[in-house]
Scaffold this motif. Structure first.
Motif, PDB file in Angstrom:
ATOM      1  N   VAL A   1     -21.627 -11.842 -42.403  1.00 48.55           N
ATOM      2  CA  VAL A   1     -21.804 -12.104 -43.836  1.00 48.55           C
ATOM      3  C   VAL A   1     -23.104 -11.477 -44.333  1.00 48.55           C
ATOM      4  CG1 VAL A   1     -22.216 -13.926 -45.543  1.00 48.55           C
ATOM      5  CG2 VAL A   1     -20.408 -14.194 -43.839  1.00 48.55           C
ATOM      6  N   MET A   2     -24.147 -11.609 -43.519  1.00 49.38           N
ATOM      7  CA  MET A   2     -25.441 -11.047 -43.920  1.00 49.38           C
ATOM      8  C   MET A   2     -25.343  -9.528 -44.068  1.00 49.38           C
ATOM      9  SD  MET A   2     -29.091 -11.505 -41.987  1.00 49.38           S
ATOM     10  CE  MET A   2     -29.067  -9.998 -41.042  1.00 49.38           C
ATOM     11  N   LEU A   3     -24.660  -8.881 -43.105  1.00 47.04           N
ATOM     12  CA  LEU A   3     -24.540  -7.420 -43.166  1.00 47.04           C
ATOM     13  C   LEU A   3     -23.697  -7.006 -44.370  1.00 47.04           C
ATOM     14  CD1 LEU A   3     -24.206  -6.410 -39.407  1.00 47.04           C
ATOM     15  CD2 LEU A   3     -26.166  -6.131 -40.938  1.00 47.04           C
ATOM     16  N   ILE A   4     -22.664  -7.788 -44.665  1.00 44.31           N
ATOM     17  CA  ILE A   4     -21.861  -7.483 -45.856  1.00 44.31           C
ATOM     18  C   ILE A   4     -22.741  -7.587 -47.103  1.00 44.31           C
ATOM     19  CG2 ILE A   4     -19.954  -8.287 -47.326  1.00 44.31           C
ATOM     20  CD1 ILE A   4     -18.481  -9.071 -44.740  1.00 44.31           C
ATOM     21  N   GLY A   5     -23.547  -8.640 -47.143  1.00 47.18           N
ATOM     22  CA  GLY A   5     -24.466  -8.813 -48.268  1.00 47.18           C
ATOM     23  C   GLY A   5     -25.391  -7.609 -48.426  1.00 47.18           C
ATOM     24  N   PHE A   6     -25.969  -7.174 -47.305  1.00 46.82           N
ATOM     25  CA  PHE A   6     -26.875  -6.019 -47.342  1.00 46.82           C
ATOM     26  C   PHE A   6     -26.130  -4.768 -47.790  1.00 46.82           C
ATOM     27  CE2 PHE A   6     -29.842  -7.919 -43.886  1.00 46.82           C
ATOM     28  CZ  PHE A   6     -30.523  -8.621 -44.859  1.00 46.82           C
ATOM     29  N   THR A   7     -24.900  -4.614 -47.306  1.00 44.84           N
ATOM     30  CA  THR A   7     -24.124  -3.427 -47.650  1.00 44.84           C
ATOM     31  C   THR A   7     -23.833  -3.390 -49.149  1.00 44.84           C
ATOM     32  OG1 THR A   7     -23.104  -3.609 -45.484  1.00 44.84           O
ATOM     33  CG2 THR A   7     -22.079  -2.087 -47.023  1.00 44.84           C
ATOM     34  N   LEU A   8     -23.514  -4.575 -49.696  1.00 44.05           N
ATOM     35  CA  LEU A   8     -23.272  -4.641 -51.129  1.00 44.05           C
ATOM     36  C   LEU A   8     -24.546  -4.307 -51.903  1.00 44.05           C
ATOM     37  CD1 LEU A   8     -20.977  -7.797 -51.371  1.00 44.05           C
ATOM     38  CD2 LEU A   8     -20.333  -5.364 -51.470  1.00 44.05           C
TER      39      LEU A   8
ATOM     40  N   PHE B   1     -26.424   1.033 -45.684  1.00 41.21           N
ATOM     41  CA  PHE B   1     -25.703   0.268 -44.667  1.00 41.21           C
ATOM     42  C   PHE B   1     -24.326   0.814 -44.297  1.00 41.21           C
ATOM     43  CE2 PHE B   1     -29.124  -2.646 -45.197  1.00 41.21           C
ATOM     44  CZ  PHE B   1     -29.233  -3.201 -43.935  1.00 41.21           C
ATOM     45  N   THR B   2     -23.972   1.975 -44.890  1.00 37.38           N
ATOM     46  CA  THR B   2     -22.761   2.626 -44.399  1.00 37.38           C
ATOM     47  C   THR B   2     -23.135   3.803 -43.504  1.00 37.38           C
ATOM     48  OG1 THR B   2     -22.700   3.838 -46.460  1.00 37.38           O
ATOM     49  CG2 THR B   2     -21.204   1.957 -46.261  1.00 37.38           C
ATOM     50  N   GLN B   3     -24.428   3.981 -43.274  1.00 36.92           N
ATOM     51  CA  GLN B   3     -24.853   5.095 -42.421  1.00 36.92           C
ATOM     52  C   GLN B   3     -25.146   4.621 -41.011  1.00 36.92           C
ATOM     53  OE1 GLN B   3     -27.860   7.838 -43.709  1.00 36.92           O
ATOM     54  NE2 GLN B   3     -27.290   7.416 -45.844  1.00 36.92           N
ATOM     55  N   PHE B   4     -24.633   5.370 -40.054  1.00 32.07           N
ATOM     56  CA  PHE B   4     -24.825   4.972 -38.669  1.00 32.07           C
ATOM     57  C   PHE B   4     -26.296   4.923 -38.288  1.00 32.07           C
ATOM     58  CE2 PHE B   4     -25.319   6.096 -34.172  1.00 32.07           C
ATOM     59  CZ  PHE B   4     -24.734   4.962 -33.629  1.00 32.07           C
ATOM     60  N   LYS B   5     -27.098   5.807 -38.898  1.00 35.46           N
ATOM     61  CA  LYS B   5     -28.485   5.887 -38.443  1.00 35.46           C
ATOM     62  C   LYS B   5     -29.275   4.610 -38.727  1.00 35.46           C
ATOM     63  CE  LYS B   5     -31.077   8.239 -42.087  1.00 35.46           C
ATOM     64  NZ  LYS B   5     -30.773   9.359 -42.953  1.00 35.46           N
ATOM     65  N   THR B   6     -28.816   3.852 -39.711  1.00 35.19           N
ATOM     66  CA  THR B   6     -29.459   2.565 -39.971  1.00 35.19           C
ATOM     67  C   THR B   6     -29.291   1.647 -38.758  1.00 35.19           C
ATOM     68  OG1 THR B   6     -28.883   2.793 -42.288  1.00 35.19           O
ATOM     69  CG2 THR B   6     -29.513   0.588 -41.534  1.00 35.19           C
ATOM     70  N   TYR B   7     -28.058   1.610 -38.262  1.00 33.13           N
ATOM     71  CA  TYR B   7     -27.782   0.746 -37.114  1.00 33.13           C
ATOM     72  C   TYR B   7     -28.473   1.273 -35.861  1.00 33.13           C
ATOM     73  CZ  TYR B   7     -24.452  -1.161 -40.352  1.00 33.13           C
ATOM     74  OH  TYR B   7     -23.903  -1.741 -41.452  1.00 33.13           O
ATOM     75  N   ARG B   8     -28.502   2.587 -35.775  1.00 31.20           N
ATOM     76  CA  ARG B   8     -29.150   3.184 -34.610  1.00 31.20           C
ATOM     77  C   ARG B   8     -30.633   2.838 -34.571  1.00 31.20           C
ATOM     78  NH1 ARG B   8     -30.039   7.460 -30.837  1.00 31.20           N
ATOM     79  NH2 ARG B   8     -32.109   8.203 -31.371  1.00 31.20           N
ATOM     80  N   SER B   9     -31.264   2.856 -35.733  1.00 30.58           N
ATOM     81  CA  SER B   9     -32.706   2.569 -35.733  1.00 30.58           C
ATOM     82  C   SER B   9     -32.958   1.143 -35.264  1.00 30.58           C
ATOM     83  CB  SER B   9     -33.309   2.817 -37.119  1.00 30.58           C
ATOM     84  OG  SER B   9     -32.917   1.788 -37.995  1.00 30.58           O
ATOM     85  N   VAL B  10     -32.051   0.236 -35.608  1.00 27.06           N
ATOM     86  CA  VAL B  10     -32.196  -1.133 -35.105  1.00 27.06           C
ATOM     87  C   VAL B  10     -31.939  -1.184 -33.598  1.00 27.06           C
ATOM     88  CG1 VAL B  10     -31.214  -3.464 -35.177  1.00 27.06           C
ATOM     89  CG2 VAL B  10     -31.687  -2.244 -37.306  1.00 27.06           C
ATOM     90  N   MET B  11     -30.927  -0.407 -33.161  1.00 27.19           N
ATOM     91  CA  MET B  11     -30.553  -0.439 -31.738  1.00 27.19           C
ATOM     92  C   MET B  11     -31.626   0.157 -30.824  1.00 27.19           C
ATOM     93  SD  MET B  11     -26.505   0.186 -31.302  1.00 27.19           S
ATOM     94  CE  MET B  11     -26.215   1.416 -32.561  1.00 27.19           C
TER      95      MET B  11
ATOM     96  N   THR C   1     -34.866  -4.497 -42.070  1.00 25.59           N
ATOM     97  CA  THR C   1     -34.160  -3.312 -42.542  1.00 25.59           C
ATOM     98  C   THR C   1     -33.463  -3.604 -43.864  1.00 25.59           C
ATOM     99  OG1 THR C   1     -33.641  -3.033 -40.209  1.00 25.59           O
ATOM    100  CG2 THR C   1     -32.639  -1.481 -41.737  1.00 25.59           C
ATOM    101  N   GLY C   2     -32.800  -4.753 -43.896  1.00 30.99           N
ATOM    102  CA  GLY C   2     -32.022  -5.116 -45.079  1.00 30.99           C
ATOM    103  C   GLY C   2     -32.890  -5.314 -46.296  1.00 30.99           C
ATOM    104  N   VAL C   3     -34.019  -5.968 -46.104  1.00 31.09           N
ATOM    105  CA  VAL C   3     -34.894  -6.263 -47.237  1.00 31.09           C
ATOM    106  C   VAL C   3     -35.453  -4.974 -47.840  1.00 31.09           C
ATOM    107  CG1 VAL C   3     -37.103  -7.304 -47.870  1.00 31.09           C
ATOM    108  CG2 VAL C   3     -35.474  -8.590 -46.482  1.00 31.09           C
ATOM    109  N   ILE C   4     -35.902  -4.082 -46.953  1.00 32.45           N
ATOM    110  CA  ILE C   4     -36.440  -2.815 -47.438  1.00 32.45           C
ATOM    111  C   ILE C   4     -35.341  -1.994 -48.119  1.00 32.45           C
ATOM    112  CG2 ILE C   4     -37.623  -0.678 -46.775  1.00 32.45           C
ATOM    113  CD1 ILE C   4     -39.413  -3.003 -46.221  1.00 32.45           C
ATOM    114  N   ALA C   5     -34.173  -1.962 -47.457  1.00 35.34           N
ATOM    115  CA  ALA C   5     -33.071  -1.156 -47.991  1.00 35.34           C
ATOM    116  C   ALA C   5     -32.581  -1.690 -49.331  1.00 35.34           C
ATOM    117  CB  ALA C   5     -31.918  -1.116 -46.996  1.00 35.34           C
TER     118      ALA C   5
END
Ligand SMILES: Nc1ncnc2c1ncn2[C@@H]1O[C@H](COP(=O)(O)OP(=O)(O)OP(=O)(O)O)[C@@H](O)[C@H]1O
Ligand SMILES: [Mg+2]
Lengths: 343, 264
Positions: A40-47, A53-63, A308-312
């Protein structure tokens, strides 16, 4: 009955299957809650910011950095389930990775460095166990004291100097641990450290649920008197969870240095609150006897995505802490629906 | 000849010699010698705080004694502990039931003695099935819970059932029951007596602690009466004609204690 109107036998089977599913959901409700919360949180951030949040590199930077926390949260779930706590892990990360960085810096084999770090971590975990289990100090206070003490020791030894180990790049061990051969898009892949951390989590889940060590950790945290009466060596079980945390902290430290190519005197310091929050946000309650290793990993992921979400979302960094707090409290409220302590 | 000499000690499954245990300045067990023979039911009785539970916890390895010897099947043991006593075929139903309420029934039954391979990996399926069978054996037919239900969802009597079932599961040579019928209904109490009979019929031994003298009289072959950490009376059933006589002895002991206390 609506959809399931089928001949008797099958209907019966269907109902049994459903109850198996219900049972599974009930047994794993804490982990399910945190997983849903993350989604739900990720959906919120994506919205709020679809571009990011539709870019893979966002997730990669977290990973890239999340694995460091995962090596910590897995054993810490064992500690909390056993009815203990360990607040010394940030400094154990620091001291164990200092051993690793020093050995590599002096031209030693990275493998020797890794072994040394693991030994330091295990020894410090054992030291915690002596204070808490043998001497009987409160785990909260004793490990908090150890955290200061060990960080102080680091500062005294290095007097503020960092250790850079760029030479580790290109070594076999380094590629094995932190490369990303699995490409998802363009040149971006899943970093190896994420795979190692997932393997570690899987091992943790297995130990926690299927191995007599994990089961005894549950029993000891649930009711230590009963566990002792049934012949479980309560002190040994408690000692092992502290040693396990020391080893996890060493792994976290090794990966942290490998990822950054630098060891700082502060390495590990920033992990205290996010990792602790991850345990509880993930669904392990503070009272002992129950918990979820998988949930712990989800909990640390939730915490990792907040910044990440807050900045984005276009908010300034000033909001980060505010949202940290908000999201942690919200998720704890959701976990509350899973019930309090059963007696 | 040698045989004969040996029988005196090795006759006992387990024997305590002159054991003591104090908590602070309370001498909970104050020099007790006590043993259990194969196939006998020993009724251990005494007032609240007499030291019954402490005595059986020494026997089952939960409390290390302050002094005295523990002799198992004729051999003195050192570093006696709960795991060793279970390995030696002693199962105990503790007064507090020794359950972990947030864990499943299965986990509680196998607590400390999991069915596992040599790497410590638990055979979850086997444990579940064994627990299921055991629950049915002892008459748990409820649809509301199954071996995966947490013990916290059971009633007091049902929890007691789990504790007793666990002791029976391991086919012990000696089963210790510390007040197994407290908080049980008449039907459930009768069931416990059924278990005791069953265990005795299979030639196993039992130590039965109870506050109801009539129950203890019915069930036991031998009585051991404790008072303030000491054995004040032992008697075979043949020496005591009825429960009333046993009751009378208990009253005398209580009065004696009262008189002594008044003197001080
Ligand atoms: N763990 C302990 N710590 C301190 N004191 C204890 C402990 N266990 C028992 N005692 C004390 O030792 C004495 C004997 O206790 P014990 O439990 O053996 O009595 P009991 O005969 O089982 O009594 P009851 O019939 O009430 O169960 C009591 O005075 C009790 O308060
Ligand atoms: Mg008692």
């Amino acid at each position: 009955m609506g959809l399931g109107a089928k001949p008797g036998g099958k209907q019966q089977r269907a109902r049994e299957d459903a109850s198996d599913l219900v049972k599974w959901a009930r047994n794993n409700r804490r982990a399910i809650t945190s997983t849903l919360f993350l989604i739900v949180m990720l959906i919120g951030f994506t919205l709020a910011n679809p571009d990011v949040f539709t870019q893979f590199k966002t997730y990669r930077s977290v990973m890239i950095v999340l694995p460091v926390s995962m090596f910590l949260v897995v054993p810490l779930v064992f500690v909390v389930t056993a009815g203990e706590i360990d607040l010394s892990f940030p400094s154990v990360v620091g001291l164990a990775s200092y051993a690793f960085a020093t050995i590599v810096d002096q031209g030693g084999d990275p493998l020797i460095g890794i072994i040394a770090a693991l030994l330091v971590g295990a020894a410090l975990g054992y030291l915690n166990a002596i204070l808490v289990v043998r001497i009987g100090l409160s785990a909260l206070v004793a490990t908090l004291g150890m955290n200061f003490f060990l960080r102080g020791l680091i500062n005294i030894i290095v007097e503020g100097f960092s250790i850079a180990i760029p030479e580790i790049r290109g070594t076999f061990i380094h590629s094995l641990m932190t490369d990303d051969p699995i490409k998802i898009v363009d040149h971006l892949g899943i970093p190896n450290q994420m795979l190692w951390a997932l393997a570690f989590t899987a091992l943790g889940v297995f130990l926690y649920n299927r191995h007599s060590f994990g089961v005894r950790v549950h029993c000891v945290g649930d009711n230590p008197e009963s566990a002792a009466e049934m012949g479980i060596d309560v002190n040994r079980t408690r000692t092992l969870v502290f040693v396990f945390t020391g080893i996890g902290a060493a792994l976290a430290g090794i990966f942290s240095v490998m990822i950054n190519f630098v060891w700082w005197p502060t390495t590990g310091d920033g992990l205290l609150l996010p990792v602790l929050a991850g345990i509880f946000v993930g669904g392990t309650p503070a009272w002992g006897g129950v918990g979820t290793v998988f949930g712990g990993t989800i909990g640390t992921s939730i915490v990792a995505f907040i910044e990440t979400g807050v900045i984005a979302a276009g908010l300034t960094g000033f909001f980060t802490q505010f949202f940290y707090g908000l999201i942690i409290i919200l998720s704890l409220i959701f976990q509350r629906f899973n019930g309090g302590r059963m007696r | 000849m040698q045989e004969k000499q040996k029988t005196d000690t090795s006759d006992y499954i387990i024997e305590l010699r002159d054991v003591t245990k104090s908590f602070g300045n309370v001498n909970a067990v104050d020099g007790i010698s006590f043993g259990v023979r194969p196939g006998e039911v020993v009724g251990l009785i005494g007032d609240n705080g007499a030291g019954k539970s402490t005595l059986i916890k020494i026997l089952s390895g939960v409390h290390p004694p302050d002094s005295g010897q523990i002799i198992v099947r004729g051999d003195e043991v050192r570093h006696w502990n709960a795991a060793r006593s279970r390995d030696a075929g002693i199962e105990t139903v503790y007064q507090d039931r020794a359950l972990a309420p947030q864990q499943t029934i299965t986990r509680n039954i196998f607590m400390g003695r999991e069915i596992k391979n040599r790497f410590g990996v638990i055979k979850v399926r086997t444990q579940y099935e064994e627990a299921n069978r055991l629950m049915r054996d002892i008459g748990f037919t409820s649809k509301v819970f199954d071996p995966d239900s947490p013990v916290a969802t059971l009633s007091g009597g049902e929890r007691q059932g789990v504790a007793i079932a666990r002791a029976l599961y391991f086919d012990a040579d000696l089963i210790v029951l510390d007040e197994p019928t407290t908080a049980l209904s008449l039907v459930e109490t009768a069931k416990v007596f059924g278990f005791v009979q069953n265990v005795r019929d299979r030639g196993r031994s039992i130590i039965f602690i109870g506050h109801n003298i009539y129950h203890v009289y019915d069930i036991a072959d031998r009585f051991v009466v404790l008072d303030r950490g000491k054995v004040v009376m032992t008697a075979d059933k043949a020496e005591i004609e009825s429960a009333e006589v046993l009751m009378k002895h208990m009253q005398d002991i209580a009065e004696m204690a009262y008189a002594e206390a008044a003197e001080i």
